[in-house]
Design an enzyme around this catalytic site. Structure first.
Site, mmCIF file in Angstrom:
data_model
loop_
_atom_site.group_PDB
_atom_site.id
_atom_site.type_symbol
_atom_site.label_atom_id
_atom_site.label_comp_id
_atom_site.label_asym_id
_atom_site.label_seq_id
_atom_site.Cartn_x
_atom_site.Cartn_y
_atom_site.Cartn_z
ATOM 1 C CB CYS A 60 1.020 40.402 -8.861
ATOM 2 S SG CYS A 60 0.193 39.249 -7.582
HETATM 3 N N1 LIG Z 1 -0.613 34.575 -11.972
HETATM 4 C C1 LIG Z 1 0.123 35.651 -11.679
HETATM 5 O O1 LIG Z 1 -0.417 36.720 -11.751
HETATM 6 C C2 LIG Z 1 1.203 35.705 -10.726
HETATM 7 C C3 LIG Z 1 1.769 36.968 -10.504
HETATM 8 C C4 LIG Z 1 3.084 36.810 -9.828
HETATM 9 C C5 LIG Z 1 3.825 35.668 -9.454
HETATM 10 N N2 LIG Z 1 3.243 34.740 -9.857
HETATM 11 C C6 LIG Z 1 3.915 33.236 -9.461
HETATM 12 O O2 LIG Z 1 4.343 32.571 -10.724
HETATM 13 C C7 LIG Z 1 4.295 31.252 -10.522
HETATM 14 C C8 LIG Z 1 3.617 30.483 -11.660
HETATM 15 O O3 LIG Z 1 2.267 31.054 -11.370
HETATM 16 P P1 LIG Z 1 1.203 30.772 -12.759
HETATM 17 O O4 LIG Z 1 -0.029 31.716 -12.212
HETATM 18 O O5 LIG Z 1 1.759 30.663 -14.009
HETATM 19 O O6 LIG Z 1 0.706 29.094 -12.195
HETATM 20 P P2 LIG Z 1 -0.196 28.174 -12.914
HETATM 21 O O7 LIG Z 1 -0.993 28.720 -14.106
HETATM 22 O O8 LIG Z 1 -0.518 27.398 -11.823
HETATM 23 O O9 LIG Z 1 1.091 27.354 -13.685
HETATM 24 C C9 LIG Z 1 2.156 26.706 -12.797
HETATM 25 C C10 LIG Z 1 2.706 25.787 -13.838
HETATM 26 O O10 LIG Z 1 3.690 24.836 -12.872
HETATM 27 C C11 LIG Z 1 3.661 23.491 -12.882
HETATM 28 N N3 LIG Z 1 3.743 22.916 -11.878
HETATM 29 C C12 LIG Z 1 2.651 22.764 -11.126
HETATM 30 N N4 LIG Z 1 2.896 22.229 -9.557
HETATM 31 C C13 LIG Z 1 4.187 21.681 -9.964
HETATM 32 C C14 LIG Z 1 4.970 21.110 -9.417
HETATM 33 N N5 LIG Z 1 4.815 20.218 -8.084
HETATM 34 N N6 LIG Z 1 6.393 20.645 -10.024
HETATM 35 C C15 LIG Z 1 6.704 21.075 -11.066
HETATM 36 N N7 LIG Z 1 5.664 21.677 -11.911
HETATM 37 C C16 LIG Z 1 4.718 21.838 -11.149
HETATM 38 C C17 LIG Z 1 2.516 23.300 -13.722
HETATM 39 O O11 LIG Z 1 2.683 22.547 -15.014
HETATM 40 P P3 LIG Z 1 2.676 21.162 -15.347
HETATM 41 O O12 LIG Z 1 1.410 20.710 -14.591
HETATM 42 O O13 LIG Z 1 2.406 20.903 -16.800
HETATM 43 O O14 LIG Z 1 3.886 20.676 -14.922
HETATM 44 C C18 LIG Z 1 1.552 24.527 -14.155
HETATM 45 O O15 LIG Z 1 1.273 24.842 -15.352
HETATM 46 C C19 LIG Z 1 3.758 30.949 -9.091
HETATM 47 O O16 LIG Z 1 4.835 30.823 -8.428
HETATM 48 C C20 LIG Z 1 2.896 32.216 -8.780
HETATM 49 O O17 LIG Z 1 2.655 32.347 -7.569
HETATM 50 C C21 LIG Z 1 2.019 34.425 -10.396
#
Ligand SMILES: NC(=O)c1ccc[n+]([C@@H]2O[C@H](COP(=O)([O-])OP(=O)(O)OC[C@H]3O[C@@H](n4cnc5c(N)ncnc54)[C@H](OP(=O)(O)O)[C@@H]3O)[C@@H](O)[C@H]2O)c1
Length: 338
Positions: free
Chosen positions: A151
């Protein structure tokens, strides 16, 4: 036209919910598979706003079942987990858009330095395409694996690249002052992101250690063809969503504000999601819940000052992933996003 079928892996997090919201309005795409490690329940139990809008269960991750029901997988997973899941999906013949950082840094040693974890998928890292449509659209079209940009990097690169490419600024004298809302850290709770810690508090973090700095430098250096260096100073601001960056650049001798404006107009004149603001300066409010990046440039005391704003969950994550999906599947690039 058949709809593009989409699987979301890591369906229980913020970027997944954001992708679902947009995809439900997409005329040429449908969500067919939602995967999580630990939940098997209707998605609308987890995200109550989806009741009556998406009637799908959350299921365990099974690459063959995903292959049977989807054309493309969005990996909404943390880094490391993403590169554990991507190879099986790619081997099964799916196209993959990874929202994590696992395929962004082209040098595995650099990844290991910044992310403190061994890169375990060098084969796919080699062909992953950086999913910033404004600069890599033709590579994205045929990519099997798209690495969706971070981002902060999206806001920084779009604010700097036209000036660096045109040779209008000193490439080793760039300062990026950035602020992000708290959803940038994901849905998993932590003390640092607990409401009383963040509310009414605006603070810097990660100076010299933020992992988005090498991503920005790598991409700008590649676009310029020579090394670009910058100081990147991120801050957390107590908002749900939004990124604002103020970027300070030193013009080379003879470069004028008119040159800078011309470089931005040339780079983004035909871009559907980059808006150049002449009057109002960019604000997180103007881009919230949209896939736009807003940009303005001014000159002040011998510096160009570029300001960019985007929504970290949309142009900074899931909206840009859908923009990439549209390009990969030959759909109108703005489908589902306006
Ligand atoms: N948030 C933002 O604004 C943003 C912006 C750009 C990029 N990103 C990137 O996008 C990705 C997702 O971000 P997010 O904000 O959606 O994160 P999040 O809200 O923490 O969700 C990540 C999901 O991944 C699953 N997870 C966590 N650890 C895991 C593991 N070890 N193995 C398999 N599944 C796992 C979890 O689901 P379960 O526990 O249900 O399996 C969780 O719901 C990240 O890499 C982040 O850096 C985020």
């Amino acid at each position: 036209m058949n709809k593009v079928r989409i699987a979301i892996i890591g369906a229980t997090g913020y970027t997944s919910l954001e992708a679902i919201r947009w995809l439900l309005r997409h005329p040429h795409a449908e969500i067919t598979y939602l995967a999580s490690r630990k939940m098997e329940q209707p998605i609308s139990d987890l995200f109550p706003e989806l009741l009556g809008r998406l009637n799908l269960p959350i299921e365990p991750f099974d690459p063959q079942a995903v292959k049977a029901r989807a054309d493309v997988a969005l990996l909404c997973l943390p880094h490391v987990a993403a590169m554990d899941h991507a190879p099986a999906l790619l081997d099964a013949g799916l196209r993959v858009i990874d929202l994590s950082a696992d395929y962004r840094l082209k040098d595995a040693a650099l990844y290991e330095h910044w992310y403190k974890h061994k890169h375990v998928d060098a084969a796919n890292l080699a062909h992953a395409v950086y999913g910033l449509p404004e600069f890599f659209r033709s590579e994205i079209k045929s990519a099997k694996l798209v690495s969706n940009p971070g981002c902060y990097p999206t806001a920084a690169i779009l604010g700097i690249a036209p000036l660096v490419k045109a040779g209008l600024v000193e490439p080793a004298d760039i300062i990026v002052n950035a602020a992000s809302g708290i959803s940038g850290a994901g849905r998993t709770p932590s003390q640092q992101h607990h409401f009383p810690e963040r509310n009414e508090s605006f603070e810097p973090y990660g100076i010299g250690s933020h992992r988005h700095a090498p991503e920005i430098q790598q991409t700008l250096s590649g676009l310029r063809g020579r090394e670009v260096q910058l100081l990147f100073v991120p801050h957390l601001i107590p908002m749900d969503r939004g990124i604002l960056e103020t970027i300070y650049l030193k013009p080379v001798a003879g470069a004028t504000l008119a040159d800078a404006r011309a470089a931005f107009a040339q780079a983004y004149g035909n871009e559907p999601f980059v808006r150049i603001r002449e009057t109002n300066l960019p604000s997180t409010k103007y881009v919230a819940n949209s896939n736009f990046l807003d940009l303005a440039v001014r000159e002040y005391n011998g510096r160009f000052v570029v300001m960019t704003a985007l929504d970290n969950m949309v142009k900074g994550a899931s909206g840009q992933a859908i923009q990439n999906m549209n390009i990969m599947f030959g759909l109108p690039e703005t489908s589902g996003l306006v």
